[in-house]
Structure formats: C-alpha cells, structure tokens
Design a protein around this motif. Structure first.
Motif, PDB file in Angstrom:
ATOM      1  N   ALA A 302      32.223  79.832  55.257  1.00 52.93           N
ATOM      2  CA  ALA A 302      31.653  81.105  54.811  1.00 52.93           C
ATOM      3  C   ALA A 302      31.947  82.227  55.803  1.00 52.93           C
ATOM      4  O   ALA A 302      32.132  83.380  55.419  1.00 52.93           O
ATOM      5  N   VAL A 303      31.973  81.884  57.075  1.00 57.40           N
ATOM      6  CA  VAL A 303      32.312  82.866  58.117  1.00 57.40           C
ATOM      7  C   VAL A 303      33.331  82.223  59.044  1.00 57.40           C
ATOM      8  O   VAL A 303      33.028  81.221  59.710  1.00 57.40           O
ATOM      9  N   ALA A 304      34.521  82.761  59.079  1.00 55.32           N
ATOM     10  CA  ALA A 304      35.547  82.243  59.981  1.00 55.32           C
ATOM     11  C   ALA A 304      35.145  82.520  61.425  1.00 55.32           C
ATOM     12  O   ALA A 304      34.394  83.465  61.717  1.00 55.32           O
ATOM     13  N   VAL A 305      35.612  81.696  62.331  1.00 53.52           N
ATOM     14  CA  VAL A 305      35.278  81.867  63.748  1.00 53.52           C
ATOM     15  C   VAL A 305      35.629  83.278  64.219  1.00 53.52           C
ATOM     16  O   VAL A 305      34.867  83.915  64.952  1.00 53.52           O
ATOM     17  N   ALA A 306      36.755  83.786  63.762  1.00 53.37           N
ATOM     18  CA  ALA A 306      37.188  85.119  64.187  1.00 53.37           C
ATOM     19  C   ALA A 306      36.284  86.225  63.669  1.00 53.37           C
ATOM     20  O   ALA A 306      36.289  87.339  64.204  1.00 53.37           O
ATOM     21  N   ASP A 307      35.515  85.937  62.626  1.00 53.36           N
ATOM     22  CA  ASP A 307      34.652  86.959  62.029  1.00 53.36           C
ATOM     23  C   ASP A 307      33.210  86.894  62.528  1.00 53.36           C
ATOM     24  O   ASP A 307      32.362  87.671  62.075  1.00 53.36           O
ATOM     25  N   ARG A 308      32.910  85.966  63.428  1.00 50.78           N
ATOM     26  CA  ARG A 308      31.558  85.907  63.963  1.00 50.78           C
ATOM     27  C   ARG A 308      31.282  87.131  64.822  1.00 50.78           C
ATOM     28  O   ARG A 308      32.196  87.690  65.445  1.00 50.78           O
ATOM     29  N   PRO A 309      30.023  87.579  64.897  1.00 52.45           N
ATOM     30  CA  PRO A 309      29.699  88.756  65.706  1.00 52.45           C
ATOM     31  C   PRO A 309      30.008  88.532  67.181  1.00 52.45           C
ATOM     32  O   PRO A 309      30.109  87.387  67.640  1.00 52.45           O
ATOM     33  N   PRO A 310      30.136  89.599  67.947  1.00 53.43           N
ATOM     34  CA  PRO A 310      30.367  89.457  69.389  1.00 53.43           C
ATOM     35  C   PRO A 310      29.214  88.703  70.045  1.00 53.43           C
ATOM     36  O   PRO A 310      28.102  88.645  69.523  1.00 53.43           O
ATOM     37  N   GLY A 311      29.473  88.145  71.201  1.00 51.84           N
ATOM     38  CA  GLY A 311      28.460  87.391  71.929  1.00 51.84           C
ATOM     39  C   GLY A 311      27.255  88.247  72.304  1.00 51.84           C
ATOM     40  O   GLY A 311      27.370  89.454  72.531  1.00 51.84           O
ATOM     41  N   VAL A 312      26.101  87.613  72.353  1.00 55.12           N
ATOM     42  CA  VAL A 312      24.840  88.282  72.677  1.00 55.12           C
ATOM     43  C   VAL A 312      24.325  87.739  74.000  1.00 55.12           C
ATOM     44  O   VAL A 312      24.353  86.529  74.237  1.00 55.12           O
ATOM     45  N   ASP A 313      23.843  88.618  74.868  1.00 54.17           N
ATOM     46  CA  ASP A 313      23.231  88.214  76.132  1.00 54.17           C
ATOM     47  C   ASP A 313      21.818  87.731  75.840  1.00 54.17           C
ATOM     48  O   ASP A 313      20.938  88.521  75.506  1.00 54.17           O
ATOM     49  N   GLY A 314      21.603  86.415  75.950  1.00 55.60           N
ATOM     50  CA  GLY A 314      20.322  85.841  75.580  1.00 55.60           C
ATOM     51  C   GLY A 314      19.172  86.334  76.432  1.00 55.60           C
ATOM     52  O   GLY A 314      18.081  86.629  75.922  1.00 55.60           O
ATOM     53  N   ASP A 315      19.374  86.439  77.747  1.00 49.67           N
ATOM     54  CA  ASP A 315      18.301  86.907  78.627  1.00 49.67           C
ATOM     55  C   ASP A 315      17.904  88.332  78.270  1.00 49.67           C
ATOM     56  O   ASP A 315      16.720  88.667  78.191  1.00 49.67           O
ATOM     57  N   ALA A 316      18.907  89.197  78.065  1.00 48.23           N
ATOM     58  CA  ALA A 316      18.619  90.595  77.761  1.00 48.23           C
ATOM     59  C   ALA A 316      17.899  90.744  76.428  1.00 48.23           C
ATOM     60  O   ALA A 316      16.948  91.532  76.303  1.00 48.23           O
ATOM     61  N   LEU A 317      18.330  89.975  75.418  1.00 46.87           N
ATOM     62  CA  LEU A 317      17.683  90.096  74.113  1.00 46.87           C
ATOM     63  C   LEU A 317      16.274  89.518  74.146  1.00 46.87           C
ATOM     64  O   LEU A 317      15.359  90.085  73.540  1.00 46.87           O
TER      65      LEU A 317
END
Length: 845
Positions: A302-317
């Motif tokens: 359903a979502v290709a690896v290339a189409d995944r959102p950019p990485g998220v900083d877990g500590d910051a979020l």
C-alpha cells in the motif's frame, strides 16, 4: 503515489484471488489462527510472509517485550487528545510506523477509541475522550499517520469496551441511539475517514451477542454500511466459538497456537457446520492485509518504502506531545510560568513521582524506553547553574511494592531441567514478560526455570523490602538470605490478571547505601500446556526502607516553607490505572492529598503537577496557586515539565474529559455488572452531556477547559451555510471565528464550537418533527460540533475557518434504522471550553 491508488488496489486484488485459489482448507484455516502470541504463519508456496502484530498505542513493543530492543514511549492517549490537534496525532502515528518498521512489525494493535463513559474506567488513559467527535478526529489522524508509514492498525475495541470489570463476560446493554451516536461514532469516523486495515473485536458482549460473533455489527454495520474491507481480529483470547465467530464476521482468532480456528475451523467445515465460503471470505481479507503490508509476493504494498514519510525524532516528538497535552487547570497570580525571582529564590520539588516518574499506564500499553527524564532530572538540567533546588519525597503513593528499578543491574536466565543455560537477556527492571517469542535459544518444550539475577546498589540505607509477583514456584534470595521459597497463584476472573498475579512482600534486608549486594529470584513457571498462551511472566519487587510517614510529611513541609515556590508532583500508580480492572474511587493513593494541603498551608506559591491518565479528585485545588495536569507524559516527562514550568513553552492542552470534584457528582459512574449485565441506562448523556442535563454541583473542571499563558478575546462569529458541493462532502456549514490574543505572551487557542437545538428544553429534551423520522427524541443541551486552533503573538488578531460536519446535526432513528437531519434551528456557540461560551450565531440546516 497515493497509498490507495485504484490501479494498485486492483493489482493487489488480482494477486489475492490468485493466492487464495492455491490454498487447500487446512492452509486457509491455519492462516486465520495465530501461530503464536503475535504472528500469523508464512505460506511459502504462495509467497506469503509471516505477518507480525504488536501492542501500542504509545509505543511499539515488537514481538518481544525486552530492554534489548527499547521503544519510544509517547505520552498517554489522553495527553494526545488533550492537544486537540489532529496534525500532532498524525505525526505521532508516523513515528509509531517508523518504530514498527524498524522492529519488523506490520500491524499495530491500536488505537483505542472506546469512550470515557464514566470516570472509573481503569484503562481510560489508553483511550482519548468522553466525546465521540473529538475521539473520531484524533483517532482518524492517528490511523492515517500509522498507515502513511505502510503499517496497519486494528482500531479497538469494537465496541462497548468502556470498562474493565468482568470484561470477558459482561453484557453491555446499549440503546440503539446511544450505540450509534456515541459508541459506534468514532469507529465510523475512522473507517470512513482513514480506511483502516484492521479492527479489533472486543471481549465483551453487546445486547446479548459476544462482539467476536456479532453478525449485525461486524457484517451488517462495519462491513455493510461503512464499507470496511479490512480484517477483524479478536482481542487476545476473546474468540470462544468456532462456528459463531466465523459466521459473525471474525477473521483472525488470536493468539495461537491454541485457538477456535485452525484445525477446529477445518473440522467445522468438513462436518458441514460452517460453509467454506465464509472461510474464503476471511482468508481473502487476511491476504489483502498481507498484500497491503508488502508480505504477499506479486502484490504492490500500500505504501512503497520510498513513499514513507521522512524520519521523525522520537525524543523531540515525545517532548512536544507532552508539552502540548499539558492542561493548566488553575493559575492564580499568575504563578506560572516561574519568573527569574522564583528561580533565584529557590524551588522545593516534592513527591515520590518527581524522582521516579510515572510515565505510562499499566497493561498492554507498556513499553521499555531507553531512557526516562524525571521531573527532578528535567528541572536540574533546565534551571540556571546555582539556582537552589531541594527535593523531598513527601509521601509514598504506592502501598505495594513495584518492580525492581533504580540501582538494580539484572539479567533473566532460562535453564532446562538439568540446569543447563538455554539463553537470556538483560532487563531494565525486575519484570520478566515473555509473551510469545522467547530469548534466542530458549524453547518452551525445554524451558524449566527462569532466574532473575544480578546486583543491587541501594540509594539509601535501611531495611529494604523485597517481594514477588506472578504464577509459579519461587525462591527469592537477597544478599545470601532466602526470603521466600514456595508457590504463588492468585485466582482471578481475568486470565491475564490471574497470570501476572498480585504483588506480595516477602521480607526485608538491612542494606547500606552504595554497597552492592547480589539478588536472585528463581521461578519454575507453569508449563505451557497449563496456560491459554505460551508465556512466562513474573516480577522481582522492591521497595526502599519505609520511613515514618509523619517524618516524610514534615520534611516536605520544611522544604516548602523555605522555598520561594513549592512544586508538588502527585500521581496514580499501576495498581490504580491499568488494564484488567477498574478503579473503585477517584482519590490519589497514599497520603498525597494531605501532602499537598500541608505544603500549601506554608507556601502560597504551591504548584501541583498531576500525573494521572484520567480524572482524580483534587480536594485542595482551591488552596494552591496552580494545578498543572501532565497526564502520563512519556519518556520526556521531566524535560517537557521544565519547558512548561519555566515558560519555554505554553501548556497548550484542553481537557478531553470532564473532571468531577467528587465521584458522587459524576452523572455516570457504574462499572460493575449486575448478574453479568451492565445497563447503559443514561443513554446519550455521558460526560458533559450528562453534566448539562442534571441539576447539582458543577464539575471541578469542565470539558474543554485549559488556561494557557495568555488571554483570548472572541470578536466575531459568522456562519456560511453549506452549498450543494459542501453537502456532497458531508459539510453542513462553515464557521468563521475572529479572535485576538489579548495577553502579553504568544499562545495557541483551541476554538470549540458547540451546537444546541434552539427548541430544546432546559432538561435537554427536544421534540423532533415528523421530518426527522422520530418523535420526542431526546437531545443533549449542546454537543461538540467542531473545533479549530490558531496561534498569535501578543495583540495578534486571527480568523479561524472551521467546517461543521453534517453528521453532528443528525440523529439516529431506531424506527427507520437510519440517520435524519434534525430540523433545527440551532444555536452555534464558539468558546474557550464547554462552560466558557464567548460568542453565538444561529445555524439553520
């Protein structure tokens, strides 16, 4: 690439049909049963990989609950909902998808979108709100975020799992209007707005039918009316009948290997009890899920690896959500944010939870983060060098021992019957919880004992307390002394509560601060054949030396007396808010209420921080300068708290649930069934809807309340009534609200829109016209219709444009089994909370 492009959907469906046609009955029925605690089997001949599920909703545990593979721990769902920010919820979902992908997890067992029907629900910290609209909006955004990252969800618990008491057997009797307008509403919003890949069927029964067998609600409503095309998975151990479950629409029975599907389902087909076409439909949905997750050869994910959102900083979020979810309930003076004089004059930080942070609720929502920032750590880091900060515990919130934590260095070791070591793992605390997968090299057929062993370096001298929790035969040894040797088993109607047992103190050992000693808890766990699932779960418990409670209180009072500002952190415990049981009252455990009252009596600048996932009574709330609700704030708890207290960030939260002053004031509080039945006699009137209906005391803090660090003036409200295009998109009207930041600090305001039937009586009843398809249909006095948010600098003026969904002006008519638009006219009110209306305008459908 859009995740649900028609071409990709069609290609997946072709691949699913081809794969289905290659499977015999045995393979098909195996695919509908868990092969272990968390996975479905791989079928190599059709190119199908093993699908992995994992608990959420605040982190991704993975197949194994182990410190060797830590997880980001976000704040509790109540904190996320308190942000009233779907964008933030979507970002949280994307982070969890990122975590899931890194752990090889394909389906997250979240979100929980049951409602806070009353304040006693023990698991309310894991759900969002008392309001179905707010729950639906936040839940939809969360699901979109998770599935943006190519990971599926199971929206849970469908439906009516709004309390934990007798959850496996309770029959919740819910009227048709309340079922549609309240309890089903968040599920409908998420199914139609986010197209989730999965839904989890609840343990409980609704109106006489177990939810894992509920043909009318699963096949009729979920799939038929809403068009849901994903899988329905049972809650763990919820499926109890082979034929009834498959006919009722249940696709997957978890966990394995012992389930009502698999061999039992194949036998039911061969005997003629079950039509094989039902099995085919379920397998088709499971293969579709696998295809979406990229596990079926030849089918595009359903979502290709290339189409995944950019990485998220877990500590910051995690820190951002904790800040944005903080709700400032009271702020006299204002005392917050703390100014430079307060910091220079010294701060007394008080409370056991200020040092050992309470960051999450108990049960399946628990994860192991790689670090936790306590309030004490957070303030120490944030305060200027030399600023006085004195800590005092004040009062112990927990009468029971907790899993071994600070000062322990532990490893769990599994051995066979000859004593040979099979494998093991390092542990962040004293809890072994192997559900499904065991450490490498360990198998259930060879496992005989598990030992928690290691060292303990005490922080204080004195008689340290040690104990055990779990089921099995134990030997507890500390510093060479055997404190307990024997069996432990606690009978409980909930199989998970029975398995994990209750904490028991086994003895004390005199220890000296800084001097390391050896500790060991050896367990002979129950055999796998004796358990409904293959699992090992037990705990080494510890408590520091008990001090005289009066001495602790006096020490805290003296610290507060000598400080410019006193900050008291109070909290619930895992034995108060957790999966598996409900609360019996809303009081803070231990002598924390007395602690706050005594501190406030000597320091007029007392700030109380409340770490609780859902409402607690605050009898001292008018005696303190400020009350800040931090919920269960996740791994960045202390960093976020320092941001808010010191003014680096505004506490941006608004209450997603009404907080009563006393439990007795709440319009709904019953969670205990009578002869197995729990009647939802209140109908539509839960939460603020119920408070509006009944005379009597007002709540301590109303739904939507939250002060922030600035003031807002509402200057205008206009309503643009919908055109045909809006109607096709389900929009009734659009509200435009103009407001101004009238304070001296930048801030964020959540504009809340409430709809009221202008013909409603003071009691909350209205007579609907014949065109509404019902007569004498009761409506609440008002209900949340929509919301939006703005930010502005001091003096800044902003306009917020908020679409109002048509559904909020509709009622379910049991006579015709359909939705009907209420005739109105309505009054639309924009305000700061449900109890703080600012400006109104008419709305005519």
């Amino acid at each position: 690439m859009t995740p649900y492009a028609k071409g990709a959907d069609a290609e997946r469906e072709r691949t699913v049909e081809s794969a289905l046609g290659k499977l015999d009955l045995t393979a098909k029925t195996r695919l509908l049963a868990g092969q272990d605690m968390w996975t479905l089997p791989a079928l190599g001949r059709i190119g199908l990989g093993s699908l992995v599920m994992s608990d959420g909703p605040i982190g991704v545990r993975g197949r194994r609950w182990t410190a060797d593979d830590p997880s980001v721990a976000l704040p509790s769902p109540t904190a996320l909902a308190a942000s009233w920010d779907p964008g933030l919820a979507r970002r949280a979902g994307r982070l969890l998808a990122q975590e899931a992908n890194s752990k090889g997890v394909h389906v997250l067992l979240a979100p929980t979108v049951n409602l806070h029907r009353g304040p006693l629900g023990g698991r309310h910290f894991e759900a969002y709100s008392e309001d179905p609209y707010l729950t639906g909006v936040i839940g939809t955004a969360y699901v979109l975020g998770v599935q943006d990252g190519g990971v599926g969800v199971t929206v849970k618990h469908f439906v009516g799992n709004d309390a934990e008491t007798e959850r496996f057997t309770v029959d919740n009797r819910i009227g048709e209007r309340a079922l549609r307008e309240l309890y089903l509403a968040p599920f409908e919003a998420i199914v139609t707005g986010a197209r989730p890949w999965g839904v989890m069927a609840a343990y409980n029964t609704v109106n006489g039918v177990p939810m894992t067998e509920h043909d009318a609600l699963i096949n009729g409503v979920l799939r038929g009316e809403w068009g849901f095309d994903g899988v329905v998975v049972s809650d763990w151990l919820a499926a109890r009948s082979t034929g009834a479950a498959i006919r009722g629409g249940l696709d997957i029975a978890m966990p394995g290997p012992r389930t009502v599907y698999g061999t039992a389902l194949a036998d039911a087909v061969r005997s003629g009890e079950v039509a094989e076409s039902l099995v085919d439909e379920a397998v088709r949905r499971v293969l579709r899920l696998a295809a979406r997750a990229g596990l079926l050869s030849g089918a595009p994910a359903a979502v290709a690896v290339a189409d995944r959102p950019p990485g998220v900083d877990g500590d910051a979020l995690a820190r951002e959500i904790a800040v944005r979810g903080c709700v400032l309930l009271r702020n006299e003076g204002p005392v917050l944010p703390l100014d430079a004089a307060a910091r220079a004059g010294g701060i007394a930080l008080i409370g056991a939870a200020a040092r050992d942070a309470r960051i999450l609720g108990g049960g399946s929502a628990e994860v192991f983060p790689d670090h936790v920032v306590s309030p004490l750590d957070g303030l120490r880091r944030a305060l200027p060098a030399g600023a006085p900060l004195r800590y005092a515990p004040g009062a112990d919130p927990g009468a029971e021992l907790a899993p071994a934590g600070a000062g322990f260095a532990l490893r769990a070791v599994a051995r066979d019957v000859e004593g040979g070591e099979l494998g093991g793992e390092f542990m962040p605390n004293g809890r072994v919880q192997w559900l499904g997968d065991l450490p490498p090299g360990v198998s259930y057929d060879r496992l005989h004992t598990v030992e928690i062993r290691g060292t303990f370096t005490p922080r204080v001298s004195g008689a340290h307390r040690f104990g055990t929790r779990g089921t099995g035969v134990f030997r507890l040894t500390v510093a060479g002394r055997v404190l307990y040797e024997g069996p432990q088993h606690d009978e409980h109607s909930d199989p998970f509560e029975e398995f994990f047992g209750r904490p028991l103190e086994r003895g004390t050992v005199e220890l000296i601060a800084g001097q390391q000693v050896e500790v060991s808890l050896l367990s002979v766990p129950p055999k796998a054949a004796e358990l409904p699932v293959e699992a090992v779960g037990f705990s080494l418990l510890h408590g520091e030396p008990e001090r005289d409670p009066e001495e602790l209180l006096a020490e805290a009072v003296e610290a507060a007396r000598g400080a410019h500002t006193a900050i008291v952190v109070v909290a619930t415990t895992e034995r108060v808010e957790s999966e598996g049981f409900d609360r019996t009252d809303l009081r803070l455990p231990g002598r924390q209420d007395e602690l706050v009252a005594r501190v406030a009596a000597v320091n007029p600048r007392t700030v109380v921080v409340v770490n609780a996932g859902s409402p607690v009574e605050l009898p001292w709330r008018e005696e303190v300068a400020a009350v800040l609700l931090a919920w269960f704030p996740g791994q960045e708890a202390g960093a976020a708290l320092a941001d808010v207290l010191l003014g680096a960030a505004e506490p941006g939260g608004r209450l997603p649930t009404t907080w009563p002053a006393l439990l007795a004031d709440a319009p709904v509080s019953r969670v205990t069934p009578t002869e197995g039945v729990l009647a939802y006699d209140e109908g539509l009137f839960i939460g603020y809807r119920g408070w509006d209906r009944r005379p009597g005391p007002a709540p301590a803090y109303p739904f939507g309340h939250g002060l922030g660090y600035t003031r807002w003036e509402y200057e205008g409200l206009s309503v643009d009534h919908g055109d045909p295009v809006d109607a096709e998109e389900g929009i009734l009207a659009t509200a435009r609200v103009i407001l101004r930041n009238a304070g001296s600090r930048p801030g964020r305001e959540v504009v809340q829109l409430y709809l009221a039937d202008a013909s409603a009586s003071a009691s909350g009843s209205a007579s609907a016209s014949a065109s509404a398809g019902a007569s004498a249909a009761e409506r609440p006095a008002r209900w949340l219709a929509a919301f939006g948010a703005v930010t502005a600098p001091p003096g800044g003026r902003r306009e917020v444009v908020i679409p109002i969904p048509r559904r909020v002006a509709e009622a379910w008519d049991p006579a015709t089994s359909s939705w009907h638009l209420l005739p109105g006219p309505f009054t639309l009110t924009a305000g700061h909370s449900s109890a703080d209306p600012r400006i109104s305008a008419p709305l005519v459908p």
